[in-house]
Structures are given as structure tokens and as C-alpha cells.
Design an enzyme around this catalytic site. Sequence first.
Site, PDB file in Angstrom:
ATOM      1  N   SER A  63      41.850  38.669  41.115  1.00  0.00           N
ATOM      2  CA  SER A  63      41.560  39.534  39.989  1.00  0.00           C
ATOM      3  C   SER A  63      41.557  38.316  38.688  1.00  0.00           C
ATOM      4  O   SER A  63      40.693  38.591  37.695  1.00  0.00           O
ATOM      5  CB  SER A  63      42.696  40.519  39.308  1.00  0.00           C
ATOM      6  OG  SER A  63      42.638  41.304  40.523  1.00  0.00           O
ATOM      7  N   ALA A 157      39.201  44.300  40.323  1.00  0.00           N
ATOM      8  CA  ALA A 157      40.266  43.448  39.945  1.00  0.00           C
ATOM      9  C   ALA A 157      41.251  44.746  39.289  1.00  0.00           C
ATOM     10  O   ALA A 157      40.771  45.526  38.605  1.00  0.00           O
ATOM     11  CB  ALA A 157      39.605  42.676  38.686  1.00  0.00           C
ATOM     12  N   LYS A 158      42.468  44.296  39.251  1.00  0.00           N
ATOM     13  CA  LYS A 158      43.501  44.948  38.543  1.00  0.00           C
ATOM     14  C   LYS A 158      43.781  44.481  37.396  1.00  0.00           C
ATOM     15  O   LYS A 158      44.857  43.779  37.196  1.00  0.00           O
ATOM     16  CB  LYS A 158      44.673  44.937  39.660  1.00  0.00           C
ATOM     17  CG  LYS A 158      45.850  46.064  39.338  1.00  0.00           C
ATOM     18  CD  LYS A 158      46.883  46.125  40.575  1.00  0.00           C
ATOM     19  CE  LYS A 158      47.818  47.108  40.439  1.00  0.00           C
ATOM     20  NZ  LYS A 158      47.258  48.560  40.456  1.00  0.00           N
ATOM     21  N   THR A 159      42.994  44.950  36.259  1.00  0.00           N
ATOM     22  CA  THR A 159      43.055  44.722  34.885  1.00  0.00           C
ATOM     23  C   THR A 159      43.796  45.317  34.062  1.00  0.00           C
ATOM     24  O   THR A 159      43.699  46.410  33.903  1.00  0.00           O
ATOM     25  CB  THR A 159      41.728  44.369  34.420  1.00  0.00           C
ATOM     26  OG1 THR A 159      40.930  43.834  35.684  1.00  0.00           O
ATOM     27  CG2 THR A 159      41.627  43.461  33.335  1.00  0.00           C
ATOM     28  N   TYR A 163      43.058  49.824  32.561  1.00  0.00           N
ATOM     29  CA  TYR A 163      43.826  51.056  32.954  1.00  0.00           C
ATOM     30  C   TYR A 163      43.887  52.301  31.888  1.00  0.00           C
ATOM     31  O   TYR A 163      44.671  52.953  31.986  1.00  0.00           O
ATOM     32  CB  TYR A 163      45.269  50.720  33.322  1.00  0.00           C
ATOM     33  CG  TYR A 163      45.442  50.440  34.886  1.00  0.00           C
ATOM     34  CD1 TYR A 163      45.795  51.323  35.644  1.00  0.00           C
ATOM     35  CD2 TYR A 163      44.667  49.236  35.439  1.00  0.00           C
ATOM     36  CE1 TYR A 163      46.119  50.837  37.165  1.00  0.00           C
ATOM     37  CE2 TYR A 163      44.670  49.160  36.883  1.00  0.00           C
ATOM     38  CZ  TYR A 163      45.310  50.101  37.625  1.00  0.00           C
ATOM     39  OH  TYR A 163      45.283  50.090  38.776  1.00  0.00           O
TER      40      TYR A 163
END
Length: 306
Positions: A63, A157-159, A163
Site C-alpha cells: 500500500s 491499497a488500505k489507505t 475509508y
Amino acid sequence: MFEGVDQLWQDGEFVDFEDAQVHVLTHALHYGTGVFEGVRCYDTAEGPAIFRWEEHLDRLYESAKIYDIEIPFERSELTEATVELIQREGLESCYIRPIAFYGYGPLGLNPKQSPVETAIAVWPWGAYLGEDALENGVDVAVSSWRKYGSDEIPTNAKTTGAYVNSVLASLEARGNDYTEAIVLNEEGNVAEGPGENIFLVRDGEIFTTGLSESILDGITRRTVIELARDLGYTVHEHETISRGELYTADELFFSGTAAEVTPIATVDDNQIGSGTKGPVTDDVQTKFFDVLENPPAEYADWFLSI
């Protein structure tokens, strides 16, 4: 939630919980330029162990690469810091939140003149959607908010900034007296929950939305797929699922680090199956928690002992 938490790790040092601060002009606060992970440590029969830590680190660094964030610590340093932090806090089970983000520097869309800051926090956390939900399921609603496409924001990607999409869906669901939401993608097909992947059961087979459906490549999702196949189920992991298929499913369940394996009782007030945890969901959920409690040798590499 954070009661009794004394310290966290920030930029290479253990600091008192109340002293962990960032500047109000932190780049990530204004533009969402951070990456993070959610990980669980379980109290297994062998003692506390972090579940699938290496896979979570892989995703954190991948990410970061997408957003040109150079995490100023090696994987081994983050691992050592996390293990020591859990030991310092005396936790046998906990939730772990590593995060890396562009910090205080010149404001503007280009973050490269801002330093990258890194932190890790741990705290006790039970069932995300409630203990009762694990047995009886949750009531969910299809959100009016759509999941963004991978050509708009990378869905792999954990952005942090991305969220806000999940926050809107969750707020809408809870504001209408549902426990959680289901989000459709731009094509109007099922994507996932705000913080969970979704599985559908039909005629004894298991289906889950594919990575091309604008979903996060969930690590618990991967776990469920592997465990379900080991149980003998046929799992279709590259599916396109329409909204209507949700209503006619034999069973539905969420998976995620926070949600673990949580059955879905209703969707838009339509009862799913018996309206409680179905037999396939129960089988997969039982296997999941059995592995976490007494890790078998074949899954030993999923656990990092504390």
C-alpha cells in the site's frame, strides 16, 4: 476501548499513550495520505500469537509503495516493536493498528516534502459487530453510496483517506437502524462491506466477489477460502454477484480482521435463509475459531508467537 492502554510505539520509540501526538498541519490529516493495517493477536493454546502478521506487513508495504510512502523502518523493526508493545501492555489478545503517513510539512497536494511518520497501537477489542452477531447474525442494508473504482483510488491499497467511503456507508446503515452496510461497485454489483468482504452460500457452494469487483484483498478472506476448501467446500473466489442474489442466497456472511466470520441475518429487511447462522457459515466459522484457539501444524506459519 483504550482503557488501560499505557503506551504505543511512535517513530522508533515507546511513548506514553497520552503523549502520542501529531501536528494539526499533518499532511495525512488534510489529504488522507496514510496507509494502515488492522491485525489481531489471539490467545491460543500455545500462548499469545499474532495472526497472519507477515501477510499484513506485505499489504502495508505494498500500500505504501502505491502512494510513494517510504516507511522508514524495516519489517523486522516493526515486528520487534509490535511484539514488545504487546508484551509491555501485558495483553494475551488484542487488536493491532500499524500506520504510516505523511506528517507535518508544507501543505499542498504533493506530499514529498513532508516526513513519513510511523506508529503502532494495540488495545483489547472483542467482536467488532457484537458477540451476539457471531451466533445470530446481523441486519444489513445495501448502501446508496457506491464503492469507488480501482481506476479512481487503488482498491488493493488500505489507505486512510479512502475509508471516508466506508464511513459514509456505515453511518447511513446505522442511522437507519442496521448494524452494517453492503456497498455496490460502480457497475451496481456487490463489492463488499465497509470494512469486510462478503461470502454467499448457494446449494452448498461458497461464492465471494472477485478482486476485479473493487474490493480489498482481505487477509481473512484468503483465510476463509483456504479453510473452506480444506473442509471440502467448493469455493468460487472470482465471482460477480448481483444485488438480487443477496436476497435469494441460502446464507451470507462477512469476513474481516475485525468482523472475523459474522453471519448476515437480513439484507434490506429480507430474511436470508433461516434468518440466523446457517450450517455452512457455522462450519466455516467453527473451523476458523478452532484454528485460532488450537493452531494445527498445517497452519502454523499463520501465527507469530509473542
